[in-house]
Each structure stands twice: as structure tokens, then as C-alpha cells.
Design an enzyme around this catalytic site. Sequence first.
Site, PDB file in Angstrom:
ATOM      1  CD  GLU A   1      -3.880  -5.869   2.788  1.00  0.00           C
ATOM      2  OE1 GLU A   1      -4.671  -5.222   3.276  1.00  0.00           O
ATOM      3  OE2 GLU A   1      -2.424  -5.734   2.769  1.00  0.00           O
TER       4      GLU A   1
ATOM      5  CD  GLU B   1      -3.119  -1.150   1.798  1.00  0.00           C
ATOM      6  OE1 GLU B   1      -3.190  -0.250   2.823  1.00  0.00           O
ATOM      7  OE2 GLU B   1      -4.039  -1.777   1.723  1.00  0.00           O
TER       8      GLU B   1
END
Length: 495
Positions: free
Chosen positions: A297, A173
Site C-alpha cells: 500500500e 495492518e
Amino acid sequence: MQKYLINPNQKIATINKDIYGHFSEHLGRCIYDGIFVGKDSKIPNVNGMRCDVVAALKEMGLPVLRWPGGCFADEYHWKDGIGDLKDRKKMINTHWGGVVEDNSFGTHEYFELCRQLGCDTYVNGNVGSGTVQEMNEWVEYMTFDGVSPMSKLRAENGDKEPFDLKYFGVGNESWGCGGNMDPEYYGCLFKRYNTYCRDYVAGKHVLRIACGPNVDDYHWTKEVMDKVKHHADGISLHYYTVPTGHWHHKGSATDFDRKLYDSTIYKAYRMEELVTNHLAMMDSVKPHSRVKLIVDEWGTWYDVEPGTNPGFLYQQNTMRDAIVAGLTLNIFNKHADRIMMANIAQTVNVLQAVLLTEGDKMVKTPTYYVFKMYKEHQQNTLIGSYITTNSLHSENDNGDFPQLTESASIDENGVIYSTITNNSATKAEKIKCQIADTKVTSIEAEILTGECHAHNTFDNGDAVQTVEFTDFRQLKDGFTATIPACSVVKFIINP
Ligand code: AHR
């Protein structure tokens, strides 16, 4: 009656077993308590790993495990987690609950866990706050077999032989908790860091995963793909299903009305649109690229259970989650030609977990049973299939989603596995399945169903579990069946 067509002559792609992967972060009670209790714990363990959890995960079929994060990865300095336990640094886990991280679970413990699980490995490196040298040395530490400072250190810490590292993530991220970067900047950083992640084992390439987009950030995909297309093996998409769509009031895991149920399924089904569009964007930058899509994810994200640490992300898991898991895995199967891996967040006690623990007790969630039902798809060949379906409406989103989803695969003996979800909370649906050029000799079936709020607790761990499904009639070239509301059904069709 809906029509369901399966065409075993249309062999599309091998379903990579890693699509059924999991993610375990140093977050809340996922690693500590949930998986790792330490050698001195009263809870039965082997080298610190809970025996009940390892056995359950093995039975479910866990092919690959991502570690150590998540946001934690970009603050993790791997040298803190090696060497004598008493000398390991204690630090604050600033992202997740502000609790003390004593680094008792580190690199050696992770590979020991994967050894016990018999699964492949996926380690996520630190770009956000780590150096190129630190990442370079970690890969050397894990994989180098020759004479070097890092292989010497590894041997001193108990493992002379190198570890088997399959995937390595270069940052997590990076658009957010991993450094708040722009895609152009991250793309350049990926190339720099990745250059020094050497392949130390002759003939063995460690698959490199670049940080991909958040949800529908197609600009990120375009820019990063442009930079990494000759260097990465995969780009990772993150997408969580948040029923309300508001991060500050995500909704309860167990207490939801019909509108929120529908909205959850509607939002989960968005995975189809996201996967399709990100793949199209990747193709627009470089058609026929070797870079695959990874969804490392995914899963439902609700408000934490009342009275628990907000930073621990502990939530219950109902039949609603089972439907989310079933339809998402059907979507991934259908894109097996382009998706290399997916990792549900997170294995134990965090978000859409397959297992929950409390002290020495453990409970299998409805999501656990879906993964177990689908495990035969792993490494099977995806075959052509199509189902007609009604559309259901999500009032909160003013949008539609299909009542039924499915996918079908075939194994090396010609046995066909079909998994179907009925996403409606209340309506059963009849289907008639026809299988091209196939004479059916026998069919076995299994079902996971229940009222959409049904879930397992530490007092009643068997409220939701798979049972044999018999509400079908075998035909010479298929079957008819009634798929109950809120259910996941698996048919095993023997030719
Ligand atoms: O899974 C929980 C968190 O969600 C991860 O740490 C992060 O990568 C994502 O935002």
C-alpha cells in the site's frame, strides 16, 4: 548541467514486474462502479467487468492485483461471496462509508477479472476476525485440484479447474484495523494461520506475505521478522504520502500552495529512507534471508473531493501525483534486488487512482501515464546509474529532497530505458548523460509534464498526457537534455 552516468555493464537484478502492481479494495467506488458493474449494466462489460477500465489497465500494463483489502480483508468472510448471487449475504461495509456490500463481487469474480486483465493474483486473508479453518478452506477452495469438500464446492459454483493463486497475505495492518495486535503476538499468529494455508499444487508454492510495519515502525519489522523468517516469503510495508502530515486535514488534491507541493514530494521521497531502513532491520534479524520486502500500500492520501462520501476516499490526481509516482517507482526499481512487489492504492476511484469513473465515463489520471511510461522496466534488468542533482527544500518539513531522480534498465536486446523525474515545480534542469561502453545509434523519448496542478477531468480528459519529447541532443555515447520543471521523462536508448 547535471551529470548522469549509466553503466550497462553493471547488471544488478531483474526488476520484478510486480513492483508495478495495484491494489483494489471493497472501498468506495473502486470495485463496484469502478471495475465491476454487473452483467446487467448498460455500461459495456464482459461478465460484469467494465470494458473501458479493463482495456485501459491492460494497455497500462497491470502485472498483479491485490484484493479484497485493506481493512476490508480482516472483516471479509469469503463464503459470503460465492454461490448464487441472489443468496449472497448483504452486509454493511463498516470500515468504508457504511454502505451495503452485497457480495456480488467475490472469489470467482476476482479471478475472472485477473483473467481478463492477464495479471497475477494476490489475495489477502482474514486474520483479524476470521478463523484458521476459514483461511485454510479458502486456500483449498482456490487452489486444490483433487477431491475435497472445497474443490467440490468450487466446481458447483462454476469453476472445476483451480485458480492460479500467486500471493496470499496473512492478515492486513494487524497493528491497526486488522486487530490492533502487538508484533510478537501477530508473528505467532502468522505462523499458526500460515501452517494451514497448504500448497496444494505439486511444485507450486503460494508466496506468503506477512503483515509488515506501518511507516517507520522498525520494532514491528524486527519482531515480526524474527518470528516469520523461516515461513514467510515477504513482509509488507505500508506508507502513504499525506502532505500536511495530519490525518484530519490532509489537504486538497487539487488546491495546494507551493509549500504543500514541496512537502508532498519531500514526504513521498521518504520511501527511500523507509525501504533502506526496513531492509537493514530485516538483515539485522536474518542476513541473506529469502524474505523480500513488499510495499503493498503506497500513494498519496488527500481530503476527499468536496461533496463525496468521506468513507469513499475519492480524490483527484494532478501532475503532483505523477511526480510522486515517478520518483517512487524509481526508488522501487533501484531496490529491485530486495523488493518483490508493490501495490499502489488504489486502482480506480480511490486514493492515488490510475483511473476515475463517473457513470459510463472514464478518465486516465496523470499517475496512469507514469505507470504506462515505466512499463518497459517490468522484468528488465536494473543497471547501474547515477545522477548528480541539486537539493530542494521543503519549508514545512525543514528538510531537503533531490530535484532529480532516475533509474535505468536494459532489455534482452540491449535497449536501455531511463526514467527521470524533475521534482521541482518551477525549475527546468539540464543534464548530460554518458553511457559506459555504448555507441548510441538512436534515442526516442516521451514526456509527461504540466503545471503542478494540471489534471484530467470528465470534461477534459486529455489535459495531461504523454507526448513525444524532443528537447535533447544525441551524442555518440549518450545525450544532453533539458528536463522541464514538474516532469517525468523516459529515454529509450538503442545501442
Ligand atoms: O487503502 C486504504 C486503507 O489504508 C486500507 O484499507 C488500509 O489497509 C490502509 O490503512
